[in-house]
Design a protein around this motif. Structure first.
Motif, PDB file in Angstrom:
ATOM      1  N   ARG A 108      45.467  54.467 -35.539  1.00 18.51           N
ATOM      2  CA  ARG A 108      45.614  53.139 -36.127  1.00 18.51           C
ATOM      3  C   ARG A 108      45.664  53.188 -37.645  1.00 18.51           C
ATOM      4  O   ARG A 108      46.368  52.397 -38.283  1.00 18.51           O
ATOM      5  CB  ARG A 108      44.474  52.240 -35.658  1.00 18.51           C
ATOM      6  N   LEU A 122      48.221  45.295 -32.959  1.00 17.86           N
ATOM      7  CA  LEU A 122      48.819  44.968 -34.252  1.00 17.86           C
ATOM      8  C   LEU A 122      47.840  44.205 -35.137  1.00 17.86           C
ATOM      9  O   LEU A 122      47.802  44.398 -36.356  1.00 17.86           O
ATOM     10  CB  LEU A 122      50.094  44.150 -34.053  1.00 17.86           C
ATOM     11  N   GLU A 123      47.033  43.347 -34.534  1.00 19.45           N
ATOM     12  CA  GLU A 123      46.021  42.627 -35.302  1.00 19.45           C
ATOM     13  C   GLU A 123      44.994  43.605 -35.859  1.00 19.45           C
ATOM     14  O   GLU A 123      44.530  43.449 -36.998  1.00 19.45           O
ATOM     15  CB  GLU A 123      45.349  41.571 -34.427  1.00 19.45           C
ATOM     16  N   ALA A 159      55.511  50.297 -36.728  1.00 21.36           N
ATOM     17  CA  ALA A 159      54.256  50.437 -35.992  1.00 21.36           C
ATOM     18  C   ALA A 159      54.396  49.827 -34.597  1.00 21.36           C
ATOM     19  O   ALA A 159      53.948  50.407 -33.605  1.00 21.36           O
ATOM     20  CB  ALA A 159      53.122  49.765 -36.756  1.00 21.36           C
ATOM     21  N   ARG A 160      55.024  48.669 -34.521  1.00 22.41           N
ATOM     22  CA  ARG A 160      55.215  48.017 -33.219  1.00 22.41           C
ATOM     23  C   ARG A 160      56.037  48.905 -32.283  1.00 22.41           C
ATOM     24  O   ARG A 160      55.711  49.035 -31.093  1.00 22.41           O
ATOM     25  CB  ARG A 160      55.894  46.657 -33.387  1.00 22.41           C
ATOM     26  N   SER A 218      48.763  51.707 -39.503  1.00 26.18           N
ATOM     27  CA  SER A 218      48.537  50.589 -40.435  1.00 26.18           C
ATOM     28  C   SER A 218      49.249  50.785 -41.761  1.00 26.18           C
ATOM     29  O   SER A 218      49.488  49.815 -42.485  1.00 26.18           O
ATOM     30  CB  SER A 218      47.036  50.411 -40.683  1.00 26.18           C
ATOM     31  N   GLU A 237      55.315  47.121 -40.365  1.00 29.66           N
ATOM     32  CA  GLU A 237      54.844  46.636 -39.066  1.00 29.66           C
ATOM     33  C   GLU A 237      55.872  46.809 -37.956  1.00 29.66           C
ATOM     34  O   GLU A 237      55.501  47.066 -36.801  1.00 29.66           O
ATOM     35  CB  GLU A 237      54.428  45.165 -39.164  1.00 29.66           C
ATOM     36  N   ASP A 238      57.162  46.701 -38.261  1.00 31.51           N
ATOM     37  CA  ASP A 238      58.154  46.873 -37.203  1.00 31.51           C
ATOM     38  C   ASP A 238      58.163  48.301 -36.670  1.00 31.51           C
ATOM     39  O   ASP A 238      58.337  48.534 -35.469  1.00 31.51           O
ATOM     40  CB  ASP A 238      59.552  46.466 -37.680  1.00 31.51           C
ATOM     41  N   LEU A 295      45.678  46.618 -36.704  1.00 26.75           N
ATOM     42  CA  LEU A 295      46.370  47.305 -37.804  1.00 26.75           C
ATOM     43  C   LEU A 295      46.382  46.446 -39.063  1.00 26.75           C
ATOM     44  O   LEU A 295      46.231  46.972 -40.173  1.00 26.75           O
ATOM     45  CB  LEU A 295      47.809  47.652 -37.400  1.00 26.75           C
ATOM     46  N   ARG A 296      46.553  45.157 -38.897  1.00 24.75           N
ATOM     47  CA  ARG A 296      46.551  44.267 -40.068  1.00 24.75           C
ATOM     48  C   ARG A 296      45.186  44.292 -40.742  1.00 24.75           C
ATOM     49  O   ARG A 296      45.091  44.318 -41.980  1.00 24.75           O
ATOM     50  CB  ARG A 296      46.919  42.845 -39.646  1.00 24.75           C
ATOM     51  N   TYR A 329      47.518  54.537 -30.180  1.00 24.82           N
ATOM     52  CA  TYR A 329      47.222  53.110 -30.015  1.00 24.82           C
ATOM     53  C   TYR A 329      45.742  52.788 -29.904  1.00 24.82           C
ATOM     54  O   TYR A 329      45.327  51.679 -30.243  1.00 24.82           O
ATOM     55  CB  TYR A 329      47.964  52.565 -28.791  1.00 24.82           C
ATOM     56  N   ASP A 383      49.990  42.988 -29.205  1.00 19.03           N
ATOM     57  CA  ASP A 383      49.618  42.036 -30.251  1.00 19.03           C
ATOM     58  C   ASP A 383      48.189  42.259 -30.748  1.00 19.03           C
ATOM     59  O   ASP A 383      47.923  42.155 -31.949  1.00 19.03           O
ATOM     60  CB  ASP A 383      49.778  40.606 -29.743  1.00 19.03           C
TER      61      ASP A 383
END
Length: 267
Positions: free
Chosen positions: A155, A190-191, A166-167, A159, A163-164, A193-194, A149, A187
């Motif tokens: 990451r 996750l941002e 990864a979450r 990435s 995404e599910d 990762l995006r 994390y 969150d």
């Protein structure tokens, strides 16, 4: 590799599951930098087994040459034979053999330390490392584990997952703040990762160790899923994050693409 092999999850409650082997492996895993030596009582406590069971495990492991008892302190410790198991994995992993020339060249071109890591559970494990001749703030030998994390390699790997997935992995992490810079919110990670997915690489600016920055890119396998990450270490004593991204990321991405092409041929 996946977080937990499906076969282990399926067979653990069944008659095929060998609890004695599980206990023996737990004893070996209980030794660490914090527990370099242990008494039988220490082993029982560390592995949550009875003292008599710990005695049987230690006796067997001592006979097999994996642990020894210090003649003066009478405390047990691991022997070099334990390394044979890990070395066999390294020797049998074709990605490492393929990656070494690319990592060597990456370090030569950038003059910074390059590393290959592979996922295991919610951690990334160091498989290969070419060390810079310049100062490196943190020593991470082969076999070291770092959390997904809050690291660039973790990451980068995350990435490249849906995404599910990864979450789920992020939520499974024990998201503790290692430094004042560590991002721990699901969150906000996750941002990150995006952003990593868009640019092709992930970054870590002193989130695990002070003075340590890394840039990482995923290595993809033949099934279109990530199998590893390659990263460069950019110490804060030599780099700002902006300069590291501008000067190191393009070369890193070339290396990751080359490794991906090689990984797809052996996956």
């Amino acid at each position: 590799m996946d977080a937990t092999p499906d076969i282990a999850r399926e067979e653990s409650p069944s008659l095929l599951f060998n609890q004695s082997l599980e206990k023996g492996l737990a004893v070996l895993q209980a030794f660490s930098a914090r527990r370099r030596t242990m008494t039988l009582a220490d082993v029982a406590e560390a592995t949550d087994i009875t003292k008599s069971s710990a005695q049987r495990m230690i006796f067997t492991l001592e006979k097999l040459g994996y642990v020894r008892r210090h003649p003066r302190t009478r405390r047990y410790q691991l022997t070099p034979r334990v390394m044979e198991i890990g070395f066999n994995y390294l020797a049998a992993n074709p990605l490492i053999e393929v990656a070494n020339p690319f990592l060597s060249e990456l370090t030569k071109v950038t003059t910074e330390t390059s590393c290959l890591t592979e996922p295991d559970g919610v951690d990334m494990v160091y498989l290969a490392r070419f060390v810079s001749a310049q100062f490196v703030p943190v020593h991470m030998p082969i076999g070291s584990r770092i959390p997904m994390y809050c690291t660039a390699s973790g990451r980068a790997y995350l990435s490249a997952l849906p995404e599910d997935e990864a979450r789920t992995l992020i939520e499974a992490c024990d998201r503790v703040p290692h430094t004042a810079h560590t991002r721990t919110g699901v969150d906000e990670i996750l941002e990150e990762l995006r952003q990593a997915k868009l640019q092709g690489f992930a970054t870590n600016a002193e989130e695990l160790f002070l003075g340590d920055m890394t840039i990482a890119a995923p290595v993809m396998g033949s099934q279109g899923r990530p199998v590893a990450s390659v990263h460069l270490v950019a110490p804060t004593s030599r780099w700002t994050l902006e300069d590291a991204v501008r000067k190191l990321a393009p070369t890193l991405l070339l290396c990751a693409r080359s490794l991906t092409n090689s990984a797809r041929s052996i996956d």
